[in-house]
Design an enzyme around this catalytic site. Structure first.
Site, PDB file in Angstrom:
ATOM      1  N   GLU A   1       0.830  -1.210   0.000  1.00 30.40           N
ATOM      2  CA  GLU A   1       0.000   0.000   0.000  1.00 30.40           C
ATOM      3  C   GLU A   1       0.868   1.266   0.000  1.00 30.40           C
ATOM      4  O   GLU A   1       1.854   1.352   0.734  1.00 30.40           O
ATOM      5  CB  GLU A   1      -0.894   0.019   1.248  1.00 30.40           C
ATOM      6  CG  GLU A   1      -1.723   1.304   1.334  1.00 30.40           C
ATOM      7  CD  GLU A   1      -2.454   1.450   2.660  1.00 30.40           C
ATOM      8  OE1 GLU A   1      -3.459   0.739   2.857  1.00 30.40           O
ATOM      9  OE2 GLU A   1      -2.035   2.274   3.493  1.00 30.40           O
ATOM     10  N   PHE A   2       0.452   2.231  -0.814  1.00 28.49           N
ATOM     11  CA  PHE A   2       1.128   3.536  -0.852  1.00 28.49           C
ATOM     12  C   PHE A   2       0.092   4.647  -0.736  1.00 28.49           C
ATOM     13  O   PHE A   2      -1.049   4.484  -1.157  1.00 28.49           O
ATOM     14  CB  PHE A   2       1.900   3.697  -2.169  1.00 28.49           C
ATOM     15  CG  PHE A   2       2.975   2.662  -2.337  1.00 28.49           C
ATOM     16  CD1 PHE A   2       4.215   2.832  -1.747  1.00 28.49           C
ATOM     17  CD2 PHE A   2       2.726   1.490  -3.044  1.00 28.49           C
ATOM     18  CE1 PHE A   2       5.197   1.868  -1.866  1.00 28.49           C
ATOM     19  CE2 PHE A   2       3.710   0.510  -3.160  1.00 28.49           C
ATOM     20  CZ  PHE A   2       4.947   0.696  -2.570  1.00 28.49           C
TER      21      PHE A   2
ATOM     22  N   LYS B   1       2.361  14.717  -0.706  1.00 30.60           N
ATOM     23  CA  LYS B   1       1.730  16.043  -0.806  1.00 30.60           C
ATOM     24  C   LYS B   1       2.378  16.916  -1.876  1.00 30.60           C
ATOM     25  O   LYS B   1       1.737  17.780  -2.451  1.00 30.60           O
ATOM     26  CB  LYS B   1       1.830  16.766   0.545  1.00 30.60           C
ATOM     27  CG  LYS B   1       0.948  16.156   1.623  1.00 30.60           C
ATOM     28  CD  LYS B   1       0.676  17.182   2.733  1.00 30.60           C
ATOM     29  CE  LYS B   1      -0.338  16.678   3.726  1.00 30.60           C
ATOM     30  NZ  LYS B   1       0.198  15.618   4.606  1.00 30.60           N
TER      31      LYS B   1
ATOM     32  N   TRP C   1      -6.964   6.624  -0.548  1.00 32.61           N
ATOM     33  CA  TRP C   1      -7.874   7.713  -0.940  1.00 32.61           C
ATOM     34  C   TRP C   1      -8.181   8.520   0.316  1.00 32.61           C
ATOM     35  O   TRP C   1      -8.585   7.945   1.332  1.00 32.61           O
ATOM     36  CB  TRP C   1      -9.157   7.085  -1.480  1.00 32.61           C
ATOM     37  CG  TRP C   1     -10.153   8.047  -2.040  1.00 32.61           C
ATOM     38  CD1 TRP C   1     -11.233   8.578  -1.387  1.00 32.61           C
ATOM     39  CD2 TRP C   1     -10.175   8.574  -3.362  1.00 32.61           C
ATOM     40  NE1 TRP C   1     -11.926   9.411  -2.226  1.00 32.61           N
ATOM     41  CE2 TRP C   1     -11.294   9.426  -3.448  1.00 32.61           C
ATOM     42  CE3 TRP C   1      -9.354   8.422  -4.489  1.00 32.61           C
ATOM     43  CZ2 TRP C   1     -11.616  10.112  -4.622  1.00 32.61           C
ATOM     44  CZ3 TRP C   1      -9.675   9.107  -5.645  1.00 32.61           C
ATOM     45  CH2 TRP C   1     -10.792   9.941  -5.710  1.00 32.61           C
TER      46      TRP C   1
ATOM     47  N   HIS D   1      -8.056   2.650  -3.721  1.00 38.07           N
ATOM     48  CA  HIS D   1      -9.009   2.735  -2.618  1.00 38.07           C
ATOM     49  C   HIS D   1      -9.996   3.837  -2.970  1.00 38.07           C
ATOM     50  O   HIS D   1      -9.621   4.848  -3.560  1.00 38.07           O
ATOM     51  CB  HIS D   1      -8.325   3.144  -1.308  1.00 38.07           C
ATOM     52  CG  HIS D   1      -7.282   2.184  -0.814  1.00 38.07           C
ATOM     53  ND1 HIS D   1      -6.902   2.133   0.503  1.00 38.07           N
ATOM     54  CD2 HIS D   1      -6.545   1.242  -1.434  1.00 38.07           C
ATOM     55  CE1 HIS D   1      -5.976   1.212   0.674  1.00 38.07           C
ATOM     56  NE2 HIS D   1      -5.735   0.656  -0.499  1.00 38.07           N
TER      57      HIS D   1
ATOM     58  N   ARG E   1     -16.025   2.786   3.288  1.00 34.21           N
ATOM     59  CA  ARG E   1     -16.892   3.869   3.741  1.00 34.21           C
ATOM     60  C   ARG E   1     -16.100   5.162   3.909  1.00 34.21           C
ATOM     61  O   ARG E   1     -16.521   6.230   3.500  1.00 34.21           O
ATOM     62  CB  ARG E   1     -17.538   3.507   5.083  1.00 34.21           C
ATOM     63  CG  ARG E   1     -18.499   4.580   5.548  1.00 34.21           C
ATOM     64  CD  ARG E   1     -18.968   4.336   6.947  1.00 34.21           C
ATOM     65  NE  ARG E   1     -17.887   4.473   7.908  1.00 34.21           N
ATOM     66  CZ  ARG E   1     -18.061   4.447   9.219  1.00 34.21           C
ATOM     67  NH1 ARG E   1     -19.271   4.270   9.706  1.00 34.21           N
ATOM     68  NH2 ARG E   1     -17.047   4.576  10.026  1.00 34.21           N
ATOM     69  N   GLY E   2     -14.905   5.052   4.518  1.00 35.08           N
ATOM     70  CA  GLY E   2     -14.168   6.260   4.906  1.00 35.08           C
ATOM     71  C   GLY E   2     -14.634   6.670   6.282  1.00 35.08           C
ATOM     72  O   GLY E   2     -15.715   6.282   6.719  1.00 35.08           O
TER      73      GLY E   2
ATOM     74  N   ALA F   1     -19.983   1.259   3.409  1.00 30.74           N
ATOM     75  CA  ALA F   1     -19.204   0.747   2.272  1.00 30.74           C
ATOM     76  C   ALA F   1     -20.077  -0.086   1.329  1.00 30.74           C
ATOM     77  O   ALA F   1     -19.881  -0.064   0.109  1.00 30.74           O
ATOM     78  CB  ALA F   1     -18.026  -0.085   2.780  1.00 30.74           C
TER      79      ALA F   1
ATOM     80  N   GLN G   1      -7.655  -4.807   8.313  1.00 29.07           N
ATOM     81  CA  GLN G   1      -6.967  -3.790   9.103  1.00 29.07           C
ATOM     82  C   GLN G   1      -5.679  -4.414   9.640  1.00 29.07           C
ATOM     83  O   GLN G   1      -5.573  -5.625   9.800  1.00 29.07           O
ATOM     84  CB  GLN G   1      -7.895  -3.394  10.270  1.00 29.07           C
ATOM     85  CG  GLN G   1      -7.327  -2.423  11.260  1.00 29.07           C
ATOM     86  CD  GLN G   1      -7.014  -1.092  10.626  1.00 29.07           C
ATOM     87  OE1 GLN G   1      -6.066  -0.987   9.836  1.00 29.07           O
ATOM     88  NE2 GLN G   1      -7.797  -0.088  10.938  1.00 29.07           N
TER      89      GLN G   1
END
Ligand code: FAD
Length: 337
Positions: free
Chosen positions: A20-21, A25, A53, A81, A111-112, A142, A200
């Site tokens: 995962e990345f 910024k 995301w 994502h 969902r976020g 989600a 997770q």
């Protein structure tokens, strides 16, 4: 490529991993990450990579820029994502269209996190957030995003969903941090069209094993064969570890904490004990499960060395394909001295 097609194409005894990345910024950050990604892609050969995301679409253009680098420039199978609370339908449509245009076939449907309560107290900000919420009752969980993607795109996307071996900790119901509370919703979310499950991060391997067993044996049968990919975070520093375990509510078994506490003043020693710990978790999961095609997902925090040591130690790096000249030139030594 779809992740599930790639998994199914592996030989029965081949394990795999993903990385995962998150989008940096600044442009300088992008340039650095691109170099690192190139090294990791050729030396480590993950089955796929994922790009995070920002909740509410806060990183939309940067996430898509990073996804483009991964999918188009580096030719890595990429999973974007995508969160849905506090996102207008327009933003979701744009993200999915752009992902499709980039050749991306995989979405992790989330969902976020809803905005924290402090954000409601900040005057103008509060109004904006509430307005967004009002306009978007369509996407609450989600599962709403999973259903939407299936409705709009049929089988075009391979869809992943999130799961929580130690329970999801939600501000709206903190008293329910229990995998049993989430279970009926995970069943529904999977039935709605999920192709794989990604977890997770955790350090308590017994909690994970118990969780996976609960899913595999569930009476609905929906989890019988679906890939369940455990999420692991290589240990980068004592401080980062304490912070992320607190945020994710992952428990640190006392024996692990004692091993890390012993060396906590020495960053290199912490990393090295961390590689031991993560490798032991992987080996424990492999020992219990001999069904093959076992995947591991790594929360890299955009860093390369710790994860490189882990995948090397656990022999998760697949053999290189001989027809790629560049791969000969870049080896693990370029990453991990
Ligand atoms: P859901 O599946 O909707 O579940 C959320 C909670 O609500 C659970 O407790 C569930 O039991 C409960 N629930 C579900 N349906 C119902 C219902 N109908 N009624 C009552 N309760 C219900 N966040 C980001 O912002 N960006 C990312 O890139 C990102 N990547 C992630 C990757 C992984 C692998 C994981 C595990 C998490 C990631 N997250 C990310 C965090 C995630 O967005 C949050 O944990 C979020 O709070 C929950 O998302 P979910 O998709 O699990 O939600």
């Amino acid at each position: 490529d779809k992740i599930t097609d790639k998994i199914n194409a592996l030989s029965k005894d081949a394990d795999y991993f993903s990385l995962e990345f998150f989008p940096p910024k600044t442009q300088m950050g992008f340039a650095n990450l691109q170099n690192r990604l190139e090294r990791m892609a050729t030396a480590l050969r993950p089955l796929f990579v994922t790009v995070t995301w920002g909740a509410g679409g806060s990183t939309a253009s940067k996430s898509l820029e990073l996804a483009e680098i991964c999918q188009r420039q580096l030719n890595l199978t990429t999973c974007l994502h995508l969160t849905c609370t506090n996102m207008s339908r327009k933003l979701i449509d744009e993200a999915l269209e752009q992902a499709k245009a980039l050749g991306i076939r995989n979405i992790l449907a989330l969902r976020g996190d809803p905005p924290r309560s402090e954000e409601y107290r900040e005057g103008g900000q509060a109004e904006k957030v509430e307005a967004d919420n009002d306009s978007n009752k369509e996407f609450v969980w989600a599962i709403d995003l999973v259903r939407y993607i299936r409705k709009q795109y049929g089988d075009y996307f391979c869809i992943g969903v999130a799961a929580y071996p130690e329970g999801h900790s939600d501000q709206s119901h903190p008293e329910h941090q229990d995998p049993n509370f989430d279970l009926p919703y995970l069943v529904e979310k999977t039935k709605a069209g999920a192709d794989f499950i990604m977890t997770q991060l955790f350090f308590d391997v017994h909690a994970y094993e118990h969780f996976e067993e609960m899913l595999r044996n569930h009476s609905s049968g929906v989890f019988k064969t679906i890939p369940i990919i455990p999420g692991l975070m290589p240990i980068q520093s004592y401080q980062i570890l304490r912070r992320t375990t607190k945020l994710s509510h992952a428990s640190l078994p006392p024996d692990m904490l004692a091993r890390l506490d012993k060396v906590k003043g020495d960053d290199e020693a912490v990393k090295s004990v961390g590689v031991d710990i993560i490798s032991e978790i992987i080996e424990a999961i492999r020992r219990r499960d001999s069904t093959g095609r076992r995947g591991f997902h790594f929360y890299t925090l955009n860093l390369e060395k710790a994860v490189a040591h882990v995948v090397e130690r656990c022999q998760l790096i697949p053999p290189s394909t001989p027809d790629k000249d560049v791969e000969e030139a870049i080896t693990l030594d370029d990453i991990a001295p």
